[in-house]
Structures are given as C-alpha cells and as structure tokens.
Design a protein around this motif. Structure first.
Motif, PDB file in Angstrom:
ATOM      1  N   GLY A  19      32.250  67.193  64.766  1.00  0.00           N
ATOM      2  CA  GLY A  19      32.529  68.405  64.015  1.00  0.00           C
ATOM      3  C   GLY A  19      31.947  68.461  62.624  1.00  0.00           C
ATOM      4  O   GLY A  19      32.430  69.236  61.795  1.00  0.00           O
ATOM      5  N   ARG A  20      30.889  67.702  62.344  1.00  0.00           N
ATOM      6  CA  ARG A  20      30.276  67.741  61.011  1.00  0.00           C
ATOM      7  C   ARG A  20      28.766  67.933  61.178  1.00  0.00           C
ATOM      8  O   ARG A  20      27.968  67.066  60.845  1.00  0.00           O
ATOM      9  CB  ARG A  20      30.614  66.476  60.221  1.00  0.00           C
ATOM     10  N   ARG A  21      28.403  69.084  61.681  1.00  0.00           N
ATOM     11  CA  ARG A  21      27.012  69.357  62.052  1.00  0.00           C
ATOM     12  C   ARG A  21      26.073  69.270  60.857  1.00  0.00           C
ATOM     13  O   ARG A  21      24.988  68.673  60.962  1.00  0.00           O
ATOM     14  CB  ARG A  21      26.924  70.737  62.705  1.00  0.00           C
ATOM     15  N   ASP A  22      26.446  69.854  59.731  1.00  0.00           N
ATOM     16  CA  ASP A  22      25.544  69.840  58.577  1.00  0.00           C
ATOM     17  C   ASP A  22      25.294  68.410  58.093  1.00  0.00           C
ATOM     18  O   ASP A  22      24.161  68.052  57.761  1.00  0.00           O
ATOM     19  CB  ASP A  22      26.124  70.679  57.439  1.00  0.00           C
ATOM     20  N   ALA A  23      26.360  67.611  58.054  1.00  0.00           N
ATOM     21  CA  ALA A  23      26.192  66.216  57.649  1.00  0.00           C
ATOM     22  C   ALA A  23      25.310  65.474  58.641  1.00  0.00           C
ATOM     23  O   ALA A  23      24.440  64.679  58.252  1.00  0.00           O
ATOM     24  CB  ALA A  23      27.558  65.541  57.530  1.00  0.00           C
ATOM     25  N   LEU A  24      25.513  65.732  59.928  1.00  0.00           N
ATOM     26  CA  LEU A  24      24.701  65.072  60.946  1.00  0.00           C
ATOM     27  C   LEU A  24      23.229  65.422  60.788  1.00  0.00           C
ATOM     28  O   LEU A  24      22.352  64.543  60.887  1.00  0.00           O
ATOM     29  CB  LEU A  24      25.203  65.472  62.330  1.00  0.00           C
ATOM     30  N   ARG A  26      21.628  66.255  58.100  1.00  0.00           N
ATOM     31  CA  ARG A  26      21.106  65.529  56.927  1.00  0.00           C
ATOM     32  C   ARG A  26      20.857  64.067  57.267  1.00  0.00           C
ATOM     33  O   ARG A  26      19.825  63.488  56.897  1.00  0.00           O
ATOM     34  CB  ARG A  26      22.109  65.648  55.778  1.00  0.00           C
ATOM     35  N   CYS A  27      21.793  63.458  57.984  1.00  0.00           N
ATOM     36  CA  CYS A  27      21.629  62.061  58.377  1.00  0.00           C
ATOM     37  C   CYS A  27      20.397  61.879  59.258  1.00  0.00           C
ATOM     38  O   CYS A  27      19.575  60.987  59.027  1.00  0.00           O
ATOM     39  CB  CYS A  27      22.891  61.584  59.095  1.00  0.00           C
ATOM     40  N   ALA A  59      17.163  72.957  65.176  1.00  0.00           N
ATOM     41  CA  ALA A  59      17.607  72.968  63.783  1.00  0.00           C
ATOM     42  C   ALA A  59      16.866  71.919  62.959  1.00  0.00           C
ATOM     43  O   ALA A  59      16.565  72.139  61.785  1.00  0.00           O
ATOM     44  CB  ALA A  59      19.114  72.729  63.712  1.00  0.00           C
ATOM     45  N   LEU A  60      16.539  70.801  63.584  1.00  0.00           N
ATOM     46  CA  LEU A  60      15.830  69.734  62.871  1.00  0.00           C
ATOM     47  C   LEU A  60      14.346  70.038  62.729  1.00  0.00           C
ATOM     48  O   LEU A  60      13.718  69.652  61.743  1.00  0.00           O
ATOM     49  CB  LEU A  60      16.012  68.411  63.612  1.00  0.00           C
ATOM     50  N   GLY A  61      13.782  70.714  63.694  1.00  0.00           N
ATOM     51  CA  GLY A  61      12.362  71.031  63.634  1.00  0.00           C
ATOM     52  C   GLY A  61      11.516  69.780  63.555  1.00  0.00           C
ATOM     53  O   GLY A  61      11.736  68.795  64.264  1.00  0.00           O
ATOM     54  N   ASP A 100      28.034  59.861  60.300  1.00  0.00           N
ATOM     55  CA  ASP A 100      27.229  61.080  60.243  1.00  0.00           C
ATOM     56  C   ASP A 100      27.052  61.607  58.827  1.00  0.00           C
ATOM     57  O   ASP A 100      26.155  62.418  58.574  1.00  0.00           O
ATOM     58  CB  ASP A 100      27.791  62.161  61.165  1.00  0.00           C
ATOM     59  N   ASP A 101      27.890  61.147  57.875  1.00  0.00           N
ATOM     60  CA  ASP A 101      27.708  61.584  56.488  1.00  0.00           C
ATOM     61  C   ASP A 101      27.007  60.525  55.637  1.00  0.00           C
ATOM     62  O   ASP A 101      27.075  60.550  54.413  1.00  0.00           O
ATOM     63  CB  ASP A 101      29.036  62.004  55.847  1.00  0.00           C
TER      64      ASP A 101
END
Length: 312
Positions: A19-24, A26-27, A59-61, A100-101
């Motif tokens: 449940g931490r998509r944005d942090a994932l 970035r990681c 999303a990562l491209g 993930d963060d």
C-alpha cells in the motif's frame, strides 16, 4: 538449490511492499544504480489494495530496473514471509533486502556489502546506516550501532540489509510467525548460534525516507511486545524463557505509558496471541546455546571488524 547467477551479477534485490506505491516507485528507480551487479529485482506485494502490479512498469518507464519480477500475496502475510519467498526465488549467493521506503544513493552500499561477504565466509549479514535522501546519516541512536568504523554487531535494521542466501536458508529463514517487528533481531540470534557474524558498515549509507502509510501505533505496540515474548519462547534455553516471558509481557505497560495513547484490551490481545501460538512454538522451538547468549551480550560493545586478508 538453484544454480548461482553469473559472477558479474551476484546480487538479488528484494523488496516487500504493501500500500505504498509512491514510495515503491522511488525505491525501484534508485535501483538503477546497481544494475551492473543485479541479477533480478523481486518485489513481493503483500496484499496491497489495489495491487501494485498493474501499470507498475508503465509508471517507471525508462527507470524500471531490468529483470523486475512482482509476486503477489492475495492476503497480507508480513515481511518475514515475503523475504522468505524472495530467498526461495533468488538464484544468487547474496540478497539485498530493502523496505519500500528505502533508496540506494549509489552502487557503493551494494558493492561494499558484497565485498565483505565475498572475502569473509563467516559473515552472514551486512548492516547499513540509515540516512536522508542526501546521504546525511541519522543520529547514532537510529543506527545498528553508534560505531564509526566497521564493527561486529548483534543485528541489522530491516530497512536495508544484505544476507548470504545459503546461511539464511540453513537456519530456516525468517520466522513467519513473527510477521514483522523484531524479526531481524530474532534471525540474527539464530545466525550467531550457527557460528556466523553480522558486520556493520557505517560508511555505506542507504536512504530511509520513512513513509507513514500503513503505520499504526497500536499495532506497533502489539507486535513489539508479542514478538519479544514469542522470540524468547522460540530461542531461549527453557529456564531463561520461563523466567523472561512474563517480564517481557509486562513491558507492555511502561511502553503504553511512554506512548501515551489508549489501547483498550491490548494486553489481553497479546496474551491471547501468545497462548494461541504455543502449539506452533512447541513445534518450531530450538534453544540457542548459553555461549551464544554470552556472545550476544559482548556484541553490545560493537567490537571492531577485521576482515581476512585477500579474497576467501
């Protein structure tokens, strides 16, 4: 056991997420630093809603790490189960586990950890310091050790650590009964009992950009106390376990006072959870040696680590 990866890519990077998509994202973007040494990146989605896989690569491209694999648990099982799944899937001698963060700042931390594990077969795990996004270390109290030189330590912090895969598997992996919270310390004690060491590298930071998503103070209190008791019952010699388990249970009350929050029925839930786990504890319990506990106490001083000369 599967064949090892080619020597030029001896590392698997494993991430458990929920449940931490944005942090994932970035990681995962940060892992491009370690492309040259990474065989695969394995993400375990621990029951996220919605699942992380749809659209993740889009999303990562161009920042998507090559050889990315996503494994989903439909029901949350905790990071211990996720890390064990990663170890089962890995083909390499070493695994770098990241929360993930967390985020790599460069390839330096990965290469430093691999160098220690390659040179010294007695080392089963590498502990890293936590830093901010610029590599500035957090205070000493937030680190595996206050030492400023490579040291032998009791344990690592789960946000970022490297393990020797065969040593991890030989001791039975992470205790899935614990799910999360204290699982690193419990594993470290078993590795020490098996004759292994953990080395802290204070000059090889990994960023830990803590994400509050999914964090709950009551659950933190519950898991901390429950797992402390379960770890004692699983690993301590019987006379010590019988004496220490009630003391560990009672720590709930000063911890709750320090937290300052309300937790109706919290102590009863912990006692019930421990009681319910007793049959499984009876099956899985293996007491460590008394000499291991003495060595554990001595490691509180973080003695300096002296690597062997030359490659193993």
């Amino acid at each position: 056991m599967t064949d090892l990866a080619p020597i030029d890519r001896p590392l698997t990077i494993g991430i458990c997420t929920r449940g931490r998509r944005d942090a994932l994202l970035r990681c995962l973007r940060s892992l491009r630093h370690a492309d040259a040494v990474t065989d695969r990146v394995i993400v375990v989605d621990d029951g996220s809603e919605p699942p992380v896989e749809p659209g993740l690569r889009e999303a990562l491209g161009a920042d998507a790490p090559p050889r990315l694999t996503v494994i989903r648990f439909e029901r949350g099982r905790g990071v211990s189960a996720g890390r064990n799944r990663i170890a089962a899937e890995a083909r390499t001698p070493w695994i770098l586990y990241l929360d993930d963060d967390a985020a790599l700042l460069s390839a330096d931390a990965a290469r430093a950890g691999m160098d220690v594990l390659a040179r010294d077969p007695s080392v089963a795990a590498v502990a890293y310091p936590q830093s901010d996004a610029d590599g500035v270390l957090y205070p000493a109290g937030a680190q595996p050790s206050p030492s400023t030189r490579p040291s032998l330590v009791r344990t690592f912090i789960g946000f970022g650590h490297m393990v020797r895969r065969d040593a991890l598997l030989a001791v039975g992996g992470y205790r899935e009964l614990l799910e999360i919270m204290g699982e690193e310390r419990e594993l470290s004690l078993r590795l020490l009992d098996a004759g292994h060491h953990i080395v802290y590298l204070p000059d090889a930071p990994i960023a830990h950009l803590a994400d509050a998503g999914g964090r709950d103070a009551r659950r933190f209190l519950y898991l901390t106390v429950r797992n402390d008791v379960l770890s004692a019952l699983l690993n301590e010699p019987l006379p010590m376990a019988v004496a220490s388990a009630p003391v560990r249970l009672w720590r709930y009350f000063p911890m709750r006072r320090h937290w300052g929050g309300e937790d109706p029925g919290g102590f009863r839930r912990i006692v019930g959870a421990v009681a319910g786990a007793l049959p499984r504890i009876a099956r899985e319990r293996r007491a460590v040696r008394w000499q291991t506990l003495r060595a554990w106490r001595e490691l509180a001083a973080s003695p300096p680590y002296h690597p062997p000369d030359g490659p193993s």
